[in-house]
Scaffold this motif. Structure first.
Motif, PDB file in Angstrom:
ATOM      1  N   TYR A  11     141.352  47.532  22.290  1.00  0.00           N
ATOM      2  CA  TYR A  11     140.923  48.728  23.020  1.00  0.00           C
ATOM      3  C   TYR A  11     140.621  48.399  24.485  1.00  0.00           C
ATOM      4  O   TYR A  11     141.045  49.112  25.391  1.00  0.00           O
ATOM      5  CB  TYR A  11     139.695  49.336  22.359  1.00  0.00           C
ATOM      6  N   ALA A  12     139.887  47.324  24.712  1.00  0.00           N
ATOM      7  CA  ALA A  12     139.538  46.958  26.087  1.00  0.00           C
ATOM      8  C   ALA A  12     140.732  46.282  26.749  1.00  0.00           C
ATOM      9  O   ALA A  12     141.540  45.636  26.100  1.00  0.00           O
ATOM     10  CB  ALA A  12     138.330  46.032  26.102  1.00  0.00           C
ATOM     11  N   ALA A  13     140.835  46.446  28.060  1.00  0.00           N
ATOM     12  CA  ALA A  13     141.865  45.757  28.840  1.00  0.00           C
ATOM     13  C   ALA A  13     141.326  45.585  30.250  1.00  0.00           C
ATOM     14  O   ALA A  13     140.825  46.548  30.842  1.00  0.00           O
ATOM     15  CB  ALA A  13     143.166  46.557  28.859  1.00  0.00           C
ATOM     16  N   PHE A  16     143.264  47.749  32.883  1.00  0.00           N
ATOM     17  CA  PHE A  16     143.390  49.183  32.607  1.00  0.00           C
ATOM     18  C   PHE A  16     142.671  49.476  31.288  1.00  0.00           C
ATOM     19  O   PHE A  16     143.306  49.551  30.239  1.00  0.00           O
ATOM     20  CB  PHE A  16     144.865  49.560  32.520  1.00  0.00           C
ATOM     21  N   PRO A  17     141.337  49.637  31.327  1.00  0.00           N
ATOM     22  CA  PRO A  17     140.574  49.864  30.105  1.00  0.00           C
ATOM     23  C   PRO A  17     141.080  51.068  29.314  1.00  0.00           C
ATOM     24  O   PRO A  17     141.449  52.097  29.886  1.00  0.00           O
ATOM     25  CB  PRO A  17     139.150  50.105  30.626  1.00  0.00           C
ATOM     26  N   THR A 227     148.857  49.011  34.190  1.00  0.00           N
ATOM     27  CA  THR A 227     148.036  49.624  35.231  1.00  0.00           C
ATOM     28  C   THR A 227     148.216  51.146  35.189  1.00  0.00           C
ATOM     29  O   THR A 227     149.188  51.647  34.619  1.00  0.00           O
ATOM     30  CB  THR A 227     148.454  49.115  36.630  1.00  0.00           C
ATOM     31  N   PRO A 228     147.308  51.888  35.821  1.00  0.00           N
ATOM     32  CA  PRO A 228     147.490  53.349  35.902  1.00  0.00           C
ATOM     33  C   PRO A 228     148.810  53.720  36.579  1.00  0.00           C
ATOM     34  O   PRO A 228     149.427  54.725  36.222  1.00  0.00           O
ATOM     35  CB  PRO A 228     146.282  53.810  36.732  1.00  0.00           C
ATOM     36  N   GLU A 229     149.250  52.913  37.529  1.00  0.00           N
ATOM     37  CA  GLU A 229     150.520  53.190  38.206  1.00  0.00           C
ATOM     38  C   GLU A 229     151.689  53.056  37.233  1.00  0.00           C
ATOM     39  O   GLU A 229     152.650  53.828  37.292  1.00  0.00           O
ATOM     40  CB  GLU A 229     150.704  52.235  39.385  1.00  0.00           C
ATOM     41  N   ASP A 230     151.592  52.076  36.319  1.00  0.00           N
ATOM     42  CA  ASP A 230     152.629  51.912  35.297  1.00  0.00           C
ATOM     43  C   ASP A 230     152.702  53.144  34.403  1.00  0.00           C
ATOM     44  O   ASP A 230     153.792  53.564  34.000  1.00  0.00           O
ATOM     45  CB  ASP A 230     152.351  50.679  34.432  1.00  0.00           C
TER      46      ASP A 230
END
Length: 239
Positions: A11-13, A16-17, A227-230
């Protein structure tokens, strides 16, 4: 061979959590990845391995099986090895939870490598043509020998183009692995290796213990979501 796909789903990252629970095309990232593996029809079973009831609930609503991790793990490979220890299986494919665009053809090519008894671990790669990705440390590169066995993985530029008059091909490592069960179990007996710790690339542990990965060249069309961009790029690739 009995073949199982296992999807590690932490779950955690750090970058990009909660990325696996982000929406993508009307479903979550982890659901899209799970369903892609199921649709391939290549596996005797597809199992998600997670550390949270949030992801277990998400996958169970699609009728999927989730094995809960019992401990903390340094890598996705360690996570699936714990879950696979008591399973009757010959080849295990580790489909990273953030790779929803992996295709049936790519998974089939990966499994075909195990027709060669010398192959213990296999993975995917693609040719890199985007200079920005070649220099991006979030993009893991791989160098191979003439038989497509891995020589090294790095977040740095490899090979380095010291000689500018020589045409160099750079390859991106796609985070989908396949293992014979014995190789996977051996991985967990080895401590984290120095190169793995420095680069944060788990497959370097295999190389540092003398096990090459058979790399399969593919025209991967997709995004690994780190990442959010991905995630934004991934949404544009959906039909």
């Amino acid at each position: 061979m009995k073949k199982i796909a296992m999807i590690p789903a932490r779950y955690a990252a750090s970058r990009f959590p909660a990325k696996l629970m982000q929406p993508l095309g009307g479903k979550t990232v982890i659901a899209q990845t799970y369903l892609a593996a199921v649709r391939s029809g290549l596996f005797d079973e597809v199992v998600v391995v997670s550390d949270t009831d949030i992801i277990r609930t998400e996958i169970e609503q699609y009728g999927g099986r989730v094995i809960m991790s019992l401990g903390q793990h340094e890598s996705g490979t360690d996570r699936i090895a714990e879950a696979a220890a008591d399973l009757d299986v010959d080849v295990i494919v580790n489909v990273q939870g953030d790779t929803p665009f992996v295709t049936t053809e790519q998974l089939r090519l990966l499994l075909e490598q195990f027709n060669d008894p010398a192959v213990q671990v296999a993975s995917l790669m693609q040719v890199l043509r985007d200079e920005a990705m070649i220099t991006n440390p979030n993009c893991v590169k791989v160098c191979v020998d003439k038989n497509n066995n891995s020589l090294f993985f790095s977040r740095s530029v490899i090979p380095y183009p010291r000689a500018t008059d020589i045409a160099i091909t750079h390859h991106k490592h796609i985070g989908v692995y396949a293992f014979r069960k014995k190789a996977l179990m051996e991985f967990t007996t080895w401590p984290m290796s120095p190169l793995e710790a420095a680069e944060k690339i788990e497959c370097l542990r295999f190389l540092e213990n003398g096990v090459q990965l058979r790399m399969v060249l593919t025209d991967y069309v997709g995004v690994e979501i780190d990442t959010p961009e991905d995630l934004e790029k991934a949404a544009k690739l959906l039909p």
